[in-house]
Design a protein around this motif. Sequence first.
Motif, PDB file in Angstrom:
ATOM      1  N   ALA A   1      38.307 103.346 -58.884  1.00 20.48           N
ATOM      2  CA  ALA A   1      38.388 102.796 -57.508  1.00 20.48           C
ATOM      3  C   ALA A   1      39.150 103.821 -56.380  1.00 20.48           C
ATOM      4  CB  ALA A   1      39.471 101.706 -57.473  1.00 20.48           C
ATOM      5  N   PHE A   2      37.988 103.815 -55.361  1.00 24.08           N
ATOM      6  CA  PHE A   2      38.534 104.670 -54.441  1.00 24.08           C
ATOM      7  C   PHE A   2      38.296 104.260 -52.953  1.00 24.08           C
ATOM      8  CE2 PHE A   2      33.926 104.711 -54.843  1.00 24.08           C
ATOM      9  CZ  PHE A   2      33.563 105.141 -53.567  1.00 24.08           C
ATOM     10  N   ILE A   3      38.039 103.055 -52.684  1.00 25.56           N
ATOM     11  CA  ILE A   3      37.626 102.508 -51.570  1.00 25.56           C
ATOM     12  C   ILE A   3      38.898 101.581 -51.091  1.00 25.56           C
ATOM     13  CG2 ILE A   3      35.935 100.934 -50.391  1.00 25.56           C
ATOM     14  CD1 ILE A   3      33.915 101.840 -52.096  1.00 25.56           C
ATOM     15  N   THR A   4      39.319 101.658 -50.078  1.00 30.24           N
ATOM     16  CA  THR A   4      40.459 100.764 -49.444  1.00 30.24           C
ATOM     17  C   THR A   4      39.892  99.496 -48.776  1.00 30.24           C
ATOM     18  OG1 THR A   4      40.593 101.383 -47.271  1.00 30.24           O
ATOM     19  CG2 THR A   4      41.916 102.551 -49.061  1.00 30.24           C
ATOM     20  N   ASN A   5      40.142  98.480 -48.603  1.00 30.04           N
ATOM     21  CA  ASN A   5      39.605  97.496 -48.105  1.00 30.04           C
ATOM     22  C   ASN A   5      39.185  97.682 -46.394  1.00 30.04           C
ATOM     23  OD1 ASN A   5      40.083  95.736 -49.864  1.00 30.04           O
ATOM     24  ND2 ASN A   5      42.064  95.390 -49.697  1.00 30.04           N
ATOM     25  N   ALA A   6      39.976  98.708 -45.715  1.00 29.92           N
ATOM     26  CA  ALA A   6      39.675  98.936 -44.355  1.00 29.92           C
ATOM     27  C   ALA A   6      38.367  99.842 -44.592  1.00 29.92           C
ATOM     28  CB  ALA A   6      40.638  99.591 -43.701  1.00 29.92           C
ATOM     29  N   ASN A   7      38.238 100.688 -45.513  1.00 27.92           N
ATOM     30  CA  ASN A   7      37.260 101.803 -46.038  1.00 27.92           C
ATOM     31  C   ASN A   7      35.938 100.648 -46.033  1.00 27.92           C
ATOM     32  OD1 ASN A   7      38.895 103.864 -47.752  1.00 27.92           O
ATOM     33  ND2 ASN A   7      38.630 103.931 -45.778  1.00 27.92           N
ATOM     34  N   TYR A   8      36.132  99.619 -46.821  1.00 28.98           N
ATOM     35  CA  TYR A   8      34.973  98.964 -47.542  1.00 28.98           C
ATOM     36  C   TYR A   8      34.452  98.130 -46.124  1.00 28.98           C
ATOM     37  CZ  TYR A   8      32.986  94.430 -48.881  1.00 28.98           C
ATOM     38  OH  TYR A   8      31.915  93.199 -49.088  1.00 28.98           O
ATOM     39  N   HIS A   9      35.320  97.741 -45.211  1.00 28.76           N
ATOM     40  CA  HIS A   9      34.702  96.954 -43.945  1.00 28.76           C
ATOM     41  C   HIS A   9      33.972  97.782 -43.168  1.00 28.76           C
ATOM     42  CE1 HIS A   9      38.492  94.228 -44.244  1.00 28.76           C
ATOM     43  NE2 HIS A   9      37.229  93.662 -45.073  1.00 28.76           N
TER      44      HIS A   9
ATOM     45  N   LEU B   1      26.843 106.370 -54.243  1.00 29.03           N
ATOM     46  CA  LEU B   1      27.101 105.232 -53.979  1.00 29.03           C
ATOM     47  C   LEU B   1      27.040 104.745 -52.634  1.00 29.03           C
ATOM     48  CD1 LEU B   1      27.956 102.225 -54.678  1.00 29.03           C
ATOM     49  CD2 LEU B   1      30.330 102.835 -54.585  1.00 29.03           C
ATOM     50  N   ILE B   2      27.634 105.520 -51.782  1.00 26.76           N
ATOM     51  CA  ILE B   2      27.400 105.273 -50.228  1.00 26.76           C
ATOM     52  C   ILE B   2      26.061 105.523 -49.794  1.00 26.76           C
ATOM     53  CG2 ILE B   2      28.337 106.305 -48.022  1.00 26.76           C
ATOM     54  CD1 ILE B   2      31.116 106.583 -49.199  1.00 26.76           C
ATOM     55  N   GLY B   3      25.486 106.479 -50.670  1.00 23.49           N
ATOM     56  CA  GLY B   3      24.103 107.064 -50.084  1.00 23.49           C
ATOM     57  C   GLY B   3      23.312 106.102 -50.304  1.00 23.49           C
ATOM     58  N   LYS B   4      23.467 104.855 -51.252  1.00 19.33           N
ATOM     59  CA  LYS B   4      22.363 103.734 -51.334  1.00 19.33           C
ATOM     60  C   LYS B   4      22.213 102.777 -49.999  1.00 19.33           C
ATOM     61  CE  LYS B   4      23.839 103.097 -56.210  1.00 19.33           C
ATOM     62  NZ  LYS B   4      22.614 103.443 -57.062  1.00 19.33           N
TER      63      LYS B   4
ATOM     64  N   ALA C   1      28.638  93.861 -52.961  1.00 18.46           N
ATOM     65  CA  ALA C   1      29.052  93.451 -54.099  1.00 18.46           C
ATOM     66  C   ALA C   1      29.573  94.615 -54.908  1.00 18.46           C
ATOM     67  CB  ALA C   1      28.130  92.498 -54.660  1.00 18.46           C
ATOM     68  N   LYS C   2      28.545  95.704 -54.914  1.00 18.29           N
ATOM     69  CA  LYS C   2      28.737  96.892 -55.631  1.00 18.29           C
ATOM     70  C   LYS C   2      29.975  97.573 -55.195  1.00 18.29           C
ATOM     71  CE  LYS C   2      27.391  99.736 -58.941  1.00 18.29           C
ATOM     72  NZ  LYS C   2      27.226  99.484 -60.360  1.00 18.29           N
ATOM     73  N   LEU C   3      30.062  97.581 -53.851  1.00 16.81           N
ATOM     74  CA  LEU C   3      31.333  98.349 -53.213  1.00 16.81           C
ATOM     75  C   LEU C   3      32.545  97.860 -53.818  1.00 16.81           C
ATOM     76  CD1 LEU C   3      30.167  99.012 -49.444  1.00 16.81           C
ATOM     77  CD2 LEU C   3      30.412 100.630 -51.366  1.00 16.81           C
ATOM     78  N   GLN C   4      32.490  96.576 -53.809  1.00 18.63           N
ATOM     79  CA  GLN C   4      33.806  95.780 -54.275  1.00 18.63           C
ATOM     80  C   GLN C   4      34.262  96.068 -55.601  1.00 18.63           C
ATOM     81  OE1 GLN C   4      33.767  91.526 -53.797  1.00 18.63           O
ATOM     82  NE2 GLN C   4      32.934  91.772 -51.489  1.00 18.63           N
ATOM     83  N   GLU C   5      33.517  96.690 -56.358  1.00 19.60           N
ATOM     84  CA  GLU C   5      33.638  96.999 -57.684  1.00 19.60           C
ATOM     85  C   GLU C   5      34.532  98.302 -57.680  1.00 19.60           C
ATOM     86  OE1 GLU C   5      30.261  97.815 -60.150  1.00 19.60           O
ATOM     87  OE2 GLU C   5      29.265  95.909 -59.716  1.00 19.60           O
ATOM     88  N   PHE C   6      34.756  98.815 -56.734  1.00 16.09           N
ATOM     89  CA  PHE C   6      35.450 100.253 -56.426  1.00 16.09           C
ATOM     90  C   PHE C   6      36.757 100.174 -55.559  1.00 16.09           C
ATOM     91  CE2 PHE C   6      31.194 101.155 -58.107  1.00 16.09           C
ATOM     92  CZ  PHE C   6      31.493 101.695 -59.308  1.00 16.09           C
ATOM     93  N   LEU C   7      36.954  98.818 -55.126  1.00 15.05           N
ATOM     94  CA  LEU C   7      37.891  98.362 -54.244  1.00 15.05           C
ATOM     95  C   LEU C   7      39.347  98.823 -54.892  1.00 15.05           C
ATOM     96  CD1 LEU C   7      37.126  95.043 -52.297  1.00 15.05           C
ATOM     97  CD2 LEU C   7      37.221  97.701 -51.423  1.00 15.05           C
ATOM     98  N   ILE C   8      40.449  99.374 -54.119  1.00 18.98           N
ATOM     99  CA  ILE C   8      41.736  99.629 -54.242  1.00 18.98           C
ATOM    100  C   ILE C   8      42.497  98.215 -53.774  1.00 18.98           C
ATOM    101  CG2 ILE C   8      43.970 100.593 -53.837  1.00 18.98           C
ATOM    102  CD1 ILE C   8      42.001 103.231 -53.301  1.00 18.98           C
ATOM    103  N   PRO C   9      42.727  97.510 -54.686  1.00 16.67           N
ATOM    104  CA  PRO C   9      43.363  96.169 -54.246  1.00 16.67           C
ATOM    105  C   PRO C   9      44.507  96.276 -53.590  1.00 16.67           C
ATOM    106  CG  PRO C   9      43.781  96.343 -56.482  1.00 16.67           C
ATOM    107  CD  PRO C   9      42.932  97.438 -56.297  1.00 16.67           C
ATOM    108  N   PHE C  10      44.957  95.164 -52.655  1.00 12.30           N
ATOM    109  CA  PHE C  10      46.167  95.208 -51.849  1.00 12.30           C
ATOM    110  C   PHE C  10      47.312  94.881 -52.885  1.00 12.30           C
ATOM    111  CE2 PHE C  10      49.601  93.156 -48.919  1.00 12.30           C
ATOM    112  CZ  PHE C  10      49.542  94.090 -48.076  1.00 12.30           C
TER     113      PHE C  10
END
Length: 213
Positions: free
Chosen positions: A3-11, A58-61, A76-85
Amino acid sequence: MNAFITNANYHFILKQATNAFYGAQNTNDEGVKNALRFSCIDKAQAIFEELEVEQGQLIGKIFHIHSEEELEAFGAKLQEFLIPFPLVTDATIKKLFPKVKKLKLPTLSDEEIKQLVFLGWNDTSAQKKFIIAKHDGKLTGIQGNFTPTSKKGICAFCHQNERVGLFKADIKTKGSTDNFRAIGQYICADSLTCSSNVQSTNRLDAFIHELKS
């Protein structure tokens, strides 16, 4: 891949993917479409100081999103690599707000809590708002008076046009232990909406830093 994506990153990344997809619908020029896609990918990758090859791929997709279904699948794929709160409990509340009695967590599902950028809620009876956010690597709590308005405005945290109110907190004046001054920002009345809008925590971090410094 960890996991490397914060929720802010995800948005933010999903916003770039959305811009790339819908922007490409406005032209038939493949060169313009590709330039837009590459631009959105560059912006999404630039929010990270360093990316592993797989993370960049992944981002390049974003480049290959050609339908709303593919856009949804990308999210949905991004959510697999979320750093949860971080998990927030009643014990956490007592630690962060030791002087506030009988303070209760808002009712949110486990899934909603995991995807928070920050946790915030209103105590309407006391006209206060409480916020818990990660700051300098740890959970931090801030509180202040909250006066809702009847109109929409630009929120200082998420920078979106939402129904807002004035969040005002007292901080000690430098060089004095007795004098205080108030600082305030107009922020979303609905903290869950605000959290789901935040694409960067810079403004929130700056506000917390001012309160805590």
